[in-house]
Design a protein around this motif. Sequence first.
Motif, PDB file in Angstrom:
ATOM      1  N   LEU A 251       0.894  -1.162   0.147  1.00 12.07           N
ATOM      2  CA  LEU A 251      -0.039   0.036  -0.096  1.00 12.07           C
ATOM      3  C   LEU A 251       0.894   1.213  -0.055  1.00 12.07           C
ATOM      4  CD1 LEU A 251      -2.871  -1.097   2.637  1.00 12.07           C
ATOM      5  CD2 LEU A 251      -3.181   0.031   0.319  1.00 12.07           C
ATOM      6  N   LEU A 252       1.699   1.147   0.935  1.00 10.36           N
ATOM      7  CA  LEU A 252       2.553   2.353   0.890  1.00 10.36           C
ATOM      8  C   LEU A 252       3.508   2.597  -0.474  1.00 10.36           C
ATOM      9  CD1 LEU A 252       4.046   4.749   2.714  1.00 10.36           C
ATOM     10  CD2 LEU A 252       5.755   3.122   3.246  1.00 10.36           C
ATOM     11  N   VAL A 253       4.114   1.521  -0.962  1.00 12.30           N
ATOM     12  CA  VAL A 253       4.652   1.866  -2.123  1.00 12.30           C
ATOM     13  C   VAL A 253       3.702   2.420  -3.478  1.00 12.30           C
ATOM     14  CG1 VAL A 253       5.903   0.878  -3.992  1.00 12.30           C
ATOM     15  CG2 VAL A 253       6.726   0.643  -1.834  1.00 12.30           C
ATOM     16  N   PHE A 254       2.637   1.966  -3.517  1.00 16.03           N
ATOM     17  CA  PHE A 254       1.456   2.264  -4.402  1.00 16.03           C
ATOM     18  C   PHE A 254       1.259   3.927  -4.261  1.00 16.03           C
ATOM     19  CE2 PHE A 254      -0.257  -1.971  -5.511  1.00 16.03           C
ATOM     20  CZ  PHE A 254      -0.111  -1.917  -6.651  1.00 16.03           C
ATOM     21  N   ALA A 255       1.194   4.185  -2.890  1.00 16.30           N
ATOM     22  CA  ALA A 255       0.767   5.340  -2.692  1.00 16.30           C
ATOM     23  C   ALA A 255       2.143   6.345  -2.968  1.00 16.30           C
ATOM     24  CB  ALA A 255       0.566   5.765  -1.061  1.00 16.30           C
ATOM     25  N   GLY A 292      14.000 -10.329  12.597  1.00 18.48           N
ATOM     26  CA  GLY A 292      14.315  -9.030  11.920  1.00 18.48           C
ATOM     27  C   GLY A 292      14.333  -9.071  10.336  1.00 18.48           C
ATOM     28  N   ILE A 293      14.893 -10.221   9.846  1.00 20.71           N
ATOM     29  CA  ILE A 293      15.288 -10.383   8.500  1.00 20.71           C
ATOM     30  C   ILE A 293      13.953 -10.581   7.851  1.00 20.71           C
ATOM     31  CG2 ILE A 293      16.474 -12.006   6.812  1.00 20.71           C
ATOM     32  CD1 ILE A 293      18.758 -12.339   8.521  1.00 20.71           C
ATOM     33  N   LEU A 294      13.153 -11.536   8.624  1.00 19.35           N
ATOM     34  CA  LEU A 294      11.853 -11.707   7.837  1.00 19.35           C
ATOM     35  C   LEU A 294      11.012 -10.293   7.864  1.00 19.35           C
ATOM     36  CD1 LEU A 294      10.813 -15.068   9.429  1.00 19.35           C
ATOM     37  CD2 LEU A 294      11.499 -14.757   7.183  1.00 19.35           C
ATOM     38  N   VAL A 295      11.044  -9.515   8.623  1.00 18.99           N
ATOM     39  CA  VAL A 295      10.222  -8.268   8.655  1.00 18.99           C
ATOM     40  C   VAL A 295      10.893  -7.369   7.500  1.00 18.99           C
ATOM     41  CG1 VAL A 295      10.085  -5.985   9.936  1.00 18.99           C
ATOM     42  CG2 VAL A 295       9.723  -8.332  11.015  1.00 18.99           C
ATOM     43  N   PHE A 296      12.312  -7.430   7.303  1.00 16.15           N
ATOM     44  CA  PHE A 296      12.953  -6.642   6.271  1.00 16.15           C
ATOM     45  C   PHE A 296      12.548  -7.146   4.803  1.00 16.15           C
ATOM     46  CE2 PHE A 296      16.553  -6.262   3.205  1.00 16.15           C
ATOM     47  CZ  PHE A 296      16.432  -5.097   3.181  1.00 16.15           C
ATOM     48  N   CYS A 297      12.548  -8.410   4.772  1.00 19.68           N
ATOM     49  CA  CYS A 297      12.139  -8.988   3.560  1.00 19.68           C
ATOM     50  C   CYS A 297      10.647  -8.710   3.135  1.00 19.68           C
ATOM     51  CB  CYS A 297      12.389 -10.687   3.632  1.00 19.68           C
ATOM     52  SG  CYS A 297      14.006 -11.126   3.639  1.00 19.68           S
ATOM     53  N   GLN A 298       9.659  -8.790   4.130  1.00 20.80           N
ATOM     54  CA  GLN A 298       8.349  -8.483   3.827  1.00 20.80           C
ATOM     55  C   GLN A 298       8.112  -7.126   3.621  1.00 20.80           C
ATOM     56  OE1 GLN A 298       7.501 -11.532   3.342  1.00 20.80           O
ATOM     57  NE2 GLN A 298       5.445 -11.216   4.335  1.00 20.80           N
ATOM     58  N   HIS A 301       8.303  -6.490   0.064  1.00 19.62           N
ATOM     59  CA  HIS A 301       7.164  -6.667  -1.005  1.00 19.62           C
ATOM     60  C   HIS A 301       6.734  -5.371  -1.719  1.00 19.62           C
ATOM     61  CE1 HIS A 301       3.723  -9.247  -2.228  1.00 19.62           C
ATOM     62  NE2 HIS A 301       3.037  -8.111  -1.874  1.00 19.62           N
ATOM     63  N   GLY A 302       6.629  -4.237  -1.041  1.00 18.70           N
ATOM     64  CA  GLY A 302       6.404  -3.093  -1.571  1.00 18.70           C
ATOM     65  C   GLY A 302       7.092  -2.924  -3.266  1.00 18.70           C
ATOM     66  N   LEU A 303       8.179  -3.238  -2.969  1.00 14.23           N
ATOM     67  CA  LEU A 303       9.143  -3.176  -4.305  1.00 14.23           C
ATOM     68  C   LEU A 303       8.810  -4.280  -5.380  1.00 14.23           C
ATOM     69  CD1 LEU A 303      12.550  -1.890  -2.939  1.00 14.23           C
ATOM     70  CD2 LEU A 303      10.547  -0.527  -4.096  1.00 14.23           C
ATOM     71  N   SER A 304       8.856  -5.508  -4.860  1.00 18.25           N
ATOM     72  CA  SER A 304       8.761  -6.828  -5.476  1.00 18.25           C
ATOM     73  C   SER A 304       7.326  -6.913  -6.376  1.00 18.25           C
ATOM     74  CB  SER A 304       9.262  -7.853  -4.524  1.00 18.25           C
ATOM     75  OG  SER A 304       8.309  -8.378  -3.739  1.00 18.25           O
ATOM     76  N   PHE A 305       6.371  -6.435  -5.643  1.00 22.09           N
ATOM     77  CA  PHE A 305       5.178  -6.335  -6.148  1.00 22.09           C
ATOM     78  C   PHE A 305       4.761  -5.107  -6.873  1.00 22.09           C
ATOM     79  CE2 PHE A 305       0.426  -5.972  -5.974  1.00 22.09           C
ATOM     80  CZ  PHE A 305      -0.001  -6.860  -6.944  1.00 22.09           C
ATOM     81  N   SER A 306       4.261  -4.032  -5.961  1.00 23.01           N
ATOM     82  CA  SER A 306       3.862  -2.775  -6.200  1.00 23.01           C
ATOM     83  C   SER A 306       4.702  -2.035  -7.141  1.00 23.01           C
ATOM     84  CB  SER A 306       3.642  -2.054  -5.008  1.00 23.01           C
ATOM     85  OG  SER A 306       2.763  -2.620  -3.909  1.00 23.01           O
ATOM     86  N   ALA A 307       5.854  -1.985  -7.057  1.00 19.17           N
ATOM     87  CA  ALA A 307       6.483  -0.995  -7.824  1.00 19.17           C
ATOM     88  C   ALA A 307       6.726  -1.903  -9.320  1.00 19.17           C
ATOM     89  CB  ALA A 307       8.042  -0.761  -7.453  1.00 19.17           C
ATOM     90  N   VAL A 308       7.093  -3.238  -9.168  1.00 17.74           N
ATOM     91  CA  VAL A 308       7.131  -3.895 -10.480  1.00 17.74           C
ATOM     92  C   VAL A 308       5.818  -3.756 -11.262  1.00 17.74           C
ATOM     93  CG1 VAL A 308       7.341  -6.365 -11.556  1.00 17.74           C
ATOM     94  CG2 VAL A 308       8.941  -5.549  -9.595  1.00 17.74           C
ATOM     95  N   HIS A 309       4.809  -3.954 -10.524  1.00 13.88           N
ATOM     96  CA  HIS A 309       3.529  -4.083 -11.416  1.00 13.88           C
ATOM     97  C   HIS A 309       3.264  -2.331 -11.672  1.00 13.88           C
ATOM     98  CE1 HIS A 309      -0.785  -4.804 -12.138  1.00 13.88           C
ATOM     99  NE2 HIS A 309      -1.028  -3.884 -11.833  1.00 13.88           N
TER     100      HIS A 309
END
Length: 395
Positions: A251-255, A292-298, A301-309
Amino acid sequence: MTQCNLPYWRLSSFYFFNCVALGLMLPFWGLYMHSLGYHAAEIGFVTSLLMITNIFSPPLWGWWADKTGHRLALIRWGSAASVLCFAWLLKDFGLAGMALAIIACGMCWQGINAQFETITLDYLRENSRDYSRIRLWGSVGFVCAVSGGGWLFDRVQLSLLPALIVVALALMWGSTLTIKEATKTTKIRPQTQSLWRLLRQPALITLLLGLTLAYFSHGSYYSFYSIYLEQLKYDKTTMGLLWSLAVLAELLVFALMPVLLKRFSVATILLVSVCATSLRWLGIAFGADWIGILVFCQLLHGLSFSAVHACAIELLYRYFGNDYQGRGQALYYSLCVGTGQATGALVSGWLWELSPTTSFVVSASAAGIAAMLISAALYQPSLSLLRSRPCTGAN
């Protein structure tokens, strides 16, 4: 089209209710089938059908819309048909009946999505970078469905699920009735160029292959991430928070995309996002023992999905222009999203038997290759998609 004339909330409502239906379908349909006594193989077969229809239906609807020019009318009829087809599932007609209803609904539901993207972009025109501010309401709808559905089904029977999806699809159809065709400022010129000639351009082929691999790389995540966390002894509350964190990042990256597109080129954003996708899968493969690494990886998602799309939509809108916009968006949904995700899920299922780490490493490798292909498409002089806009109707 000025911003004050943009039907922002009417366009956004389509994405919202569309993703509410999807957010009810993806996490809960397997549980619903299990409650009816279906076996795991039957559940896997039925739940894969919606993804498979996303391969075949967008090109058919794209060809039909571009040929007739009645794009919005087709979207309305397709939305209505998806409601009627899914309503068949209000009663259990067995596995065959369920499969046929899912296929029929998917052919209509998944087919109209790319065409609605074209309607939205027609309204935005030179402001196409603002697309993400409309599309983000789809993510809001998905979050509402996932979180609200989880709360609701702890209190009521899962038998209510098909009716809720029918209501969401009906509201999606209702939103299409509030929208009018965007007024054209220029007359669309005859399609003097062959679509096949455009599709043979090396830059486009390379870009589409890169995007397909980027979506392919998500197979392990969408299919096995929760199972992976369970194997690592994370509780379900933590799993839910991690999934929610990814959608919030989405949501944040789409915004923020309109701002990012003003400061950076679409090529730069896309390439950085695909590289971040590869980093994300490597982090999950080798660092999942650390929260902490899992949080960073999640958050990635703003880049791997929102920005790519968002970047893919922008590039294809520029490339195909008015003449072939419907088929261009359909090609993206069919080849990149549909085929990429379907094959990614299938291959990850095979690799998971070897080891979860292997599956995510292959995902990271696929994203790395995708980054190289996209770089070739966007930056090499002989394959520069950004400097070559062969459609005369392109912005």
